[in-house]
Write a protein that holds these residues in place. Structure first.
Motif, mmCIF file in Angstrom:
data_model
loop_
_atom_site.group_PDB
_atom_site.id
_atom_site.type_symbol
_atom_site.label_atom_id
_atom_site.label_comp_id
_atom_site.label_asym_id
_atom_site.label_seq_id
_atom_site.Cartn_x
_atom_site.Cartn_y
_atom_site.Cartn_z
ATOM 1 N N LEU A 11 15.715 -1.951 7.114
ATOM 2 C CA LEU A 11 15.530 -2.287 8.673
ATOM 3 C C LEU A 11 16.691 -1.695 9.289
ATOM 4 O O LEU A 11 17.878 -2.006 8.983
ATOM 5 C CB LEU A 11 15.253 -3.796 8.962
ATOM 6 C CG LEU A 11 15.355 -4.092 10.308
ATOM 7 C CD1 LEU A 11 14.181 -3.603 11.100
ATOM 8 C CD2 LEU A 11 15.433 -5.652 10.254
ATOM 9 N N ARG A 38 5.188 10.214 4.438
ATOM 10 C CA ARG A 38 5.314 8.865 4.840
ATOM 11 C C ARG A 38 4.046 8.422 5.315
ATOM 12 O O ARG A 38 3.197 9.130 5.622
ATOM 13 C CB ARG A 38 6.302 8.815 6.033
ATOM 14 C CG ARG A 38 5.857 9.314 7.424
ATOM 15 C CD ARG A 38 7.037 9.379 8.314
ATOM 16 N NE ARG A 38 6.906 10.216 9.507
ATOM 17 C CZ ARG A 38 7.892 10.369 10.432
ATOM 18 N NH1 ARG A 38 8.848 9.990 10.461
ATOM 19 N NH2 ARG A 38 6.987 11.036 11.602
ATOM 20 N N ALA A 40 2.290 5.489 7.825
ATOM 21 C CA ALA A 40 2.677 4.175 8.422
ATOM 22 C C ALA A 40 1.127 3.474 8.451
ATOM 23 O O ALA A 40 0.049 3.981 8.367
ATOM 24 C CB ALA A 40 2.622 4.753 10.047
ATOM 25 N N PRO A 88 11.532 4.331 16.482
ATOM 26 C CA PRO A 88 10.537 3.335 16.014
ATOM 27 C C PRO A 88 9.361 4.040 15.306
ATOM 28 O O PRO A 88 8.546 3.556 14.414
ATOM 29 C CB PRO A 88 10.183 2.608 17.465
ATOM 30 C CG PRO A 88 11.345 2.683 18.166
ATOM 31 C CD PRO A 88 12.063 3.905 17.868
ATOM 32 N N THR A 91 8.868 4.441 11.607
ATOM 33 C CA THR A 91 8.511 3.304 10.746
ATOM 34 C C THR A 91 7.471 3.588 9.749
ATOM 35 O O THR A 91 6.089 4.057 10.284
ATOM 36 C CB THR A 91 8.221 2.190 11.518
ATOM 37 O OG1 THR A 91 9.460 1.791 12.155
ATOM 38 C CG2 THR A 91 7.702 0.847 10.786
ATOM 39 N N GLN A 120 10.063 0.917 2.014
ATOM 40 C CA GLN A 120 9.709 0.559 3.358
ATOM 41 C C GLN A 120 10.851 1.064 4.225
ATOM 42 O O GLN A 120 12.242 0.767 4.096
ATOM 43 C CB GLN A 120 9.292 -0.848 3.555
ATOM 44 C CG GLN A 120 9.104 -1.320 5.119
ATOM 45 C CD GLN A 120 8.039 -0.794 5.739
ATOM 46 O OE1 GLN A 120 6.806 -0.564 4.939
ATOM 47 N NE2 GLN A 120 7.929 -0.225 6.729
ATOM 48 N N THR A 122 11.662 0.519 8.405
ATOM 49 C CA THR A 122 11.551 -0.097 9.494
ATOM 50 C C THR A 122 12.667 0.149 10.627
ATOM 51 O O THR A 122 13.707 0.030 10.344
ATOM 52 C CB THR A 122 11.053 -1.412 9.528
ATOM 53 O OG1 THR A 122 10.326 -1.775 8.364
ATOM 54 C CG2 THR A 122 10.489 -2.220 10.773
ATOM 55 N N SER A 124 13.469 -0.754 14.319
ATOM 56 C CA SER A 124 13.592 -1.666 15.381
ATOM 57 C C SER A 124 13.895 -0.847 16.759
ATOM 58 O O SER A 124 14.849 -0.084 16.846
ATOM 59 C CB SER A 124 13.960 -2.854 15.423
ATOM 60 O OG SER A 124 15.449 -2.588 15.209
#
Length: 125
Positions: A11, A38, A40, A88, A91, A120, A122, A124
């Motif tokens: 994250l 990737r 999503a 973002p 992600t 993963q 992520t 923000s």
């Protein structure tokens, strides 16, 4: 067979950086072009970047060009993805993949022979 294991996800806040690693074992790593993809939630798996067997050529999706850098260390059987200025929309689960080359670098996921399980990422806002 080539076994691939990704690491380095996590994250991070928008604007931050992460470096993903993908460790390979099995067949001769330097025989394979390597790619990062990737996926999503609810979307198709998409191409991110690829690097040639000796590291002399690289290709990037337009969405990550100038922000991400793919590299490899054949002595360590590892490929990396340095991700800067994360957004973002970056992600996703990131996968590395190995392509036994018949042509140049490829963006089509169906051309790749071996895949890792993903890590993963992520971002923000």
């Amino acid at each position: 067979q080539v076994q691939l294991v990704e690491s380095g996800g996590g994250l991070v806040q928008a604007g931050g950086s992460l470096r993903l690693s993908c460790a390979a074992s099995g067949r001769t790593f330097s025989n394979y072009h390597m790619g990062w993809f990737r996926q999503a939630p609810g979307k198709e798996r998409e191409f991110v970047a690829a690097i040639s067997r000796r590291g002399g050529s690289a290709d990037y999706a337009d969405s990550v060009k100038d922000r991400f850098t793919i590299s490899r260390d054949n002595a360590k059987n590892t490929v990396y993805l340095q991700m800067n200025s994360l957004k973002p929309e970056d992600t996703a689960v990131y996968y590395c993949a190995a392509d036994y080359p018949t042509f140049g670098l490829r963006r089509n996921k169906n051309e790749y022979d071996y895949w890792g399980r993903g890590t993963q990422v992520t971002v923000s806002s």
